[in-house]
Scaffold this motif. Structure first.
Motif, PDB file in Angstrom:
ATOM      1  N   TYR A  35      -1.471  -6.009  -2.438  1.00 17.05           N
ATOM      2  CA  TYR A  35      -1.403  -6.271  -3.816  1.00 17.05           C
ATOM      3  C   TYR A  35      -0.601  -8.253  -3.727  1.00 17.05           C
ATOM      4  O   TYR A  35      -0.183  -8.528  -2.893  1.00 17.05           O
ATOM      5  N   PHE A  90       1.869  -8.075  -0.804  1.00 11.11           N
ATOM      6  CA  PHE A  90       2.665  -7.085  -0.330  1.00 11.11           C
ATOM      7  C   PHE A  90       1.297  -5.661   0.166  1.00 11.11           C
ATOM      8  O   PHE A  90       0.232  -5.794  -0.611  1.00 11.11           O
ATOM      9  N   PHE A 105       5.576   0.412   0.653  1.00 12.56           N
ATOM     10  CA  PHE A 105       5.389  -0.891   0.848  1.00 12.56           C
ATOM     11  C   PHE A 105       5.692  -1.868   1.824  1.00 12.56           C
ATOM     12  O   PHE A 105       7.211  -1.268   2.769  1.00 12.56           O
ATOM     13  N   GLY A 106       5.234  -2.284   2.699  1.00 11.35           N
ATOM     14  CA  GLY A 106       5.315  -3.835   3.421  1.00 11.35           C
ATOM     15  C   GLY A 106       6.857  -4.684   3.406  1.00 11.35           C
ATOM     16  O   GLY A 106       7.085  -4.439   1.473  1.00 11.35           O
TER      17      GLY A 106
END
Lengths: 114, 112
Positions: A35, A90, A105-106
């Motif tokens: 994203y 992300f 998410f990272g």
């Protein structure tokens, strides 16, 4: 979430340069996503992969490419960076059963294209 | 094409007050509506989610209200605390899709 790591965390590059953002996960998930986040636009899907042999374009894939090197690794490339690709990127993963699974998410990569 | 519209873009609330963030969707095939919370320098994380077979879901100080006929859902944060200061994203998916469609985000600041 330490289970999803992104490198680098910050990157400054120049217009026209090729860069790669990397994502690794230890959650054992099949599905991975890239994203970008821009103020006022939320999170927009660039590419997603449901397994190693499956790559799909998202909402805003132009100017980007991806590689799923293994179940745990999903890389995003900007072939020729341009200033409007300046954003927060992300990686996310999901797995389990059904469409209502949580995405993890990272920490994000902040990219500045000069 | 924005399929999930979120408002307001930013919100300032005093400590102890109620924070309300609204979302509206267009696709009637959506059947799962999560909210994600993002602190500065971090990735978003799932906060709470609802399915359209219920009109409300509560987890601690966080409540989702869902209005299927109006195609709207909202997040209420009761007794808002400075630690709730973050960006909140609503999202939706459906049609057995794993993809989430996110709203544009709301930046919440809770003043002490």
């Amino acid at each position: 979430d330490a289970d999803v790591t992104q490198t680098p965390r910050n990157r400054i590059t120049k217009t026209g340069k090729r860069i790669m953002l990397e994502c690794s996960q230890t959650k054992g998930h099949d599905r991975m996503y890239w994203y970008r986040q821009d103020p006022g636009l939320g999170l927009r899907l660039i590419y997603y992969s449901f397994d190693v042999k499956d790559i799909n374009k998202g909402e805003i894939s132009d100017g980007y490419s991806v590689s799923r090197q293994a179940q745990a690794k999903f890389s995003l490339s900007l072939e020729s960076a341009i200033p409007n690709q300046t954003a927060l990127y992300f990686c996310a993963t999901s797995g389990g059963q059904g469409a209502r699974e949580t995405q993890y998410f990272g920490p994000g990569t902040r990219l500045l294209v000069l | 094409q924005q399929q999930v519209k979120q408002s307001p873009q930013s919100l300032i609330v005093q400590k102890g007050g109620i924070s309300i963030i609204n979302c509206a969707y267009e696709n009637t095939a959506f059947d799962y509506f999560p909210w994600y919370q993002q602190f500065p320098g971090k990735g978003p994380a799932l906060l709470i989610a609802i399915r359209p077979d219920v009109s409300e879901k509560k987890e601690g100080r966080f409540t989702i209200s869902f209005n299927k006929s109006a195609k709207q859902f909202s997040l209420h944060i009761m007794d808002s605390q400075p630690g709730d200061s973050a960006t909140y994203f609503c999202a939706a998916n459906g049609d057995s899709s794993y993809k989430l469609i996110f709203g544009s985000g709301t930046r919440l600041l809770v003043r002490p």
